[in-house]
Design an enzyme around this catalytic site. Structure first.
Site, short mmCIF file in Angstrom:
data_model
loop_
_atom_site.label_atom_id
_atom_site.label_comp_id
_atom_site.label_asym_id
_atom_site.label_seq_id
_atom_site.Cartn_x
_atom_site.Cartn_y
_atom_site.Cartn_z
N HIS A 137 0.11 -20.60 -15.12
CA HIS A 137 0.47 -20.75 -16.24
C HIS A 137 1.12 -19.11 -16.10
CE1 HIS A 137 1.74 -21.15 -20.39
NE2 HIS A 137 1.37 -19.82 -20.52
N CYS A 174 6.62 -23.37 -18.71
CA CYS A 174 5.84 -22.12 -19.10
C CYS A 174 6.81 -21.18 -17.95
CB CYS A 174 5.10 -21.24 -18.31
SG CYS A 174 4.13 -22.09 -17.14
N HIS A 191 6.01 -16.61 -23.70
CA HIS A 191 6.10 -17.72 -22.74
C HIS A 191 5.49 -18.82 -24.17
CE1 HIS A 191 1.17 -18.20 -24.35
NE2 HIS A 191 2.06 -17.29 -24.95
#
Length: 205
Positions: free
Chosen positions: A163, A111, A175
């Site tokens: 994240h 990510c 993502h």
């Protein structure tokens, strides 16, 4: 160096993968056929719980409003005229495989590696690598002020800012979610990400 912990979404969690393996070993074809017939025969039953959680388009839930704070250190500053170019670079990466520690189209992305790739060459300086570093190098942005190209963060591992993705507008973001997956778009207000939302931030001036 810690980069980005995979988002343990329901589609790619170890439990889900183990369950799928067990089904394969015990006659998946028969079960799949029965499921298909049952699914075609009737619509899913709506429960009071699912109706109560909905707050917008079908399947969406309210975002978590209590988000963590982080001290801003040496923020990345990028000209706002580059927003759309950043979004275009992010969307070009859709369907590229997830790769822990990856930050290239050829080698795959995690990510924070995706975010580093998208903004590479825009800032004229070394960019952060981990999700926590990106959080410290960006300015908080109220959810109502989020614009395309801003950053969105989530707690997917019990740690704040574990994240991240790039906001696309209309509550959608791009993502690199997890091992075995690919770069994709999701809603920040779906049932998985909404309760894990750590807020929006920006690197644009």
């Amino acid at each position: 160096m810690l980069t980005c912990k995979p988002a343990s979404d329901p589609e790619s969690s170890p439990d889900a993968m183990a369950s799928r393996r067990m089904l394969l070993g015990s006659g998946l074809a028969l079960l799949a056929g029965a499921s298909l017939l049952a699914g075609c025969g009737s619509a899913p039953r709506k429960t009071r719980t699912s109706q109560r959680r909905r707050s917008g388009p079908a399947g969406t839930v309210p975002l978590r409003t209590s988000t963590p704070e982080v001290a801003v250190i040496n923020p990345v500053q990028i000209d706002a005229t580059l927003r759309e170019e950043a979004v275009a670079r992010a969307l070009l990466a859709v369907n590229v495989p997830y790769s822990y520690g990856g930050n290239t189209l050829e080698g795959g992305f995690d990510c924070s590696g995706l975010v580093q790739y998208v903004f590479s060459g825009f800032a004229g300086r070394a960019l952060p690598r981990s999700t926590a570093q990106w959080a410290r190098a960006s300015l908080p942005r109220d959810i109502g002020q989020l614009q395309r190209g801003d950053l969105v963060f989530f707690n997917t591992s019990g740690t704040s800012f574990s994240h991240m993705g790039i906001y696309l507008g209309n509550r959608q973001f791009v993502h690199a979610p997890s091992s075995g997956g690919v770069v994709r778009t999701d809603r920040i207000d779906n049932s998985y990400f909404a309760p894990r939302f750590d807020g929006g931030r920006t690197v644009f001036l």
